[in-house]
Design a protein around this motif. Structure first.
Motif, mmCIF file in Angstrom:
data_model
loop_
_atom_site.group_PDB
_atom_site.id
_atom_site.type_symbol
_atom_site.label_atom_id
_atom_site.label_comp_id
_atom_site.label_asym_id
_atom_site.label_seq_id
_atom_site.Cartn_x
_atom_site.Cartn_y
_atom_site.Cartn_z
ATOM 1 N N TYR A 13 0.834 -1.203 0.000
ATOM 2 C CA TYR A 13 0.000 0.000 0.000
ATOM 3 C C TYR A 13 0.872 1.258 0.000
ATOM 4 O O TYR A 13 0.610 2.208 -0.739
ATOM 5 C CB TYR A 13 -0.930 -0.024 1.212
ATOM 6 N N ARG A 16 2.335 1.758 -3.412
ATOM 7 C CA ARG A 16 1.315 2.291 -4.336
ATOM 8 C C ARG A 16 1.073 3.784 -4.090
ATOM 9 O O ARG A 16 0.910 4.557 -5.028
ATOM 10 C CB ARG A 16 -0.008 1.527 -4.202
ATOM 11 N N LEU A 17 1.047 4.185 -2.831
ATOM 12 C CA LEU A 17 0.866 5.606 -2.528
ATOM 13 C C LEU A 17 2.033 6.439 -3.052
ATOM 14 O O LEU A 17 1.827 7.534 -3.610
ATOM 15 C CB LEU A 17 0.720 5.821 -1.019
ATOM 16 N N ASN A 18 3.241 5.944 -2.911
ATOM 17 C CA ASN A 18 4.414 6.653 -3.433
ATOM 18 C C ASN A 18 4.349 6.775 -4.951
ATOM 19 O O ASN A 18 4.646 7.837 -5.514
ATOM 20 C CB ASN A 18 5.705 5.948 -3.012
ATOM 21 N N GLN A 19 3.954 5.704 -5.616
ATOM 22 C CA GLN A 19 3.818 5.749 -7.076
ATOM 23 C C GLN A 19 2.719 6.726 -7.483
ATOM 24 O O GLN A 19 2.865 7.466 -8.459
ATOM 25 C CB GLN A 19 3.516 4.353 -7.626
ATOM 26 N N HIS A 20 1.628 6.729 -6.729
ATOM 27 C CA HIS A 20 0.527 7.648 -7.033
ATOM 28 C C HIS A 20 0.982 9.100 -6.881
ATOM 29 O O HIS A 20 0.665 9.958 -7.717
ATOM 30 C CB HIS A 20 -0.658 7.365 -6.111
ATOM 31 N N ASP A 21 1.727 9.385 -5.802
ATOM 32 C CA ASP A 21 2.221 10.750 -5.598
ATOM 33 C C ASP A 21 3.161 11.174 -6.724
ATOM 34 O O ASP A 21 3.105 12.311 -7.201
ATOM 35 C CB ASP A 21 2.943 10.854 -4.254
ATOM 36 N N GLU A 22 4.017 10.256 -7.154
ATOM 37 C CA GLU A 22 4.952 10.564 -8.244
ATOM 38 C C GLU A 22 4.204 10.831 -9.545
ATOM 39 O O GLU A 22 4.480 11.814 -10.244
ATOM 40 C CB GLU A 22 5.922 9.394 -8.434
ATOM 41 N N LEU A 23 3.226 9.982 -9.844
ATOM 42 C CA LEU A 23 2.442 10.184 -11.068
ATOM 43 C C LEU A 23 1.605 11.463 -10.991
ATOM 44 O O LEU A 23 1.440 12.157 -12.001
ATOM 45 C CB LEU A 23 1.542 8.974 -11.324
ATOM 46 N N SER A 24 1.096 11.789 -9.828
ATOM 47 C CA SER A 24 0.324 13.030 -9.671
ATOM 48 C C SER A 24 1.207 14.252 -9.913
ATOM 49 O O SER A 24 0.780 15.216 -10.563
ATOM 50 C CB SER A 24 -0.279 13.112 -8.272
#
Length: 99
Positions: A13, A16-24
């Motif tokens: 989890y 996934r949050l780190n990847q989401h922040d990077e993509l955002s």
């Protein structure tokens, strides 16, 4: 067993949050680029857009200069004997023609 599964889920989890922040963050940068490009595009299609574009160009040849056009090498055009010398054009560039 359940505790180990929860640790693995928490690690996944967090990843996934780190990847989401990077993509955002990347998305925000690209949105800003898009808005800048759209604004620039809109500015070119106002009534003074053509003159503004011409003023921004710094590679225009001065009116008192001649344009030099180089011939293609002889091997690029079979059947012709290109001398490799430049052709001098005395015709003004389209941007230099007075309207």
């Amino acid at each position: 067993m359940a505790g180990l599964s929860l640790v693995h889920l928490a690690a996944a989890y967090q990843q996934r949050l780190n990847q989401h922040d990077e993509l955002s963050a990347i998305l925000q940068i690209e949105k800003a680029k898009l808005q800048k490009a759209q604004k620039r595009f809109d500015q070119l299609f106002v009534t003074t857009g053509e003159q503004q574009l011409i003023r921004e160009q710094d590679q225009w040849i001065a009116p008192n200069r001649l344009r030099v056009v180089w011939n293609e090498p002889a091997e690029a055009r079979p059947g012709t004997a290109a001398s490799g010398r430049p052709l001098i054009s005395t015709q003004p560039l389209p941007a230099q023609v007075q309207r």
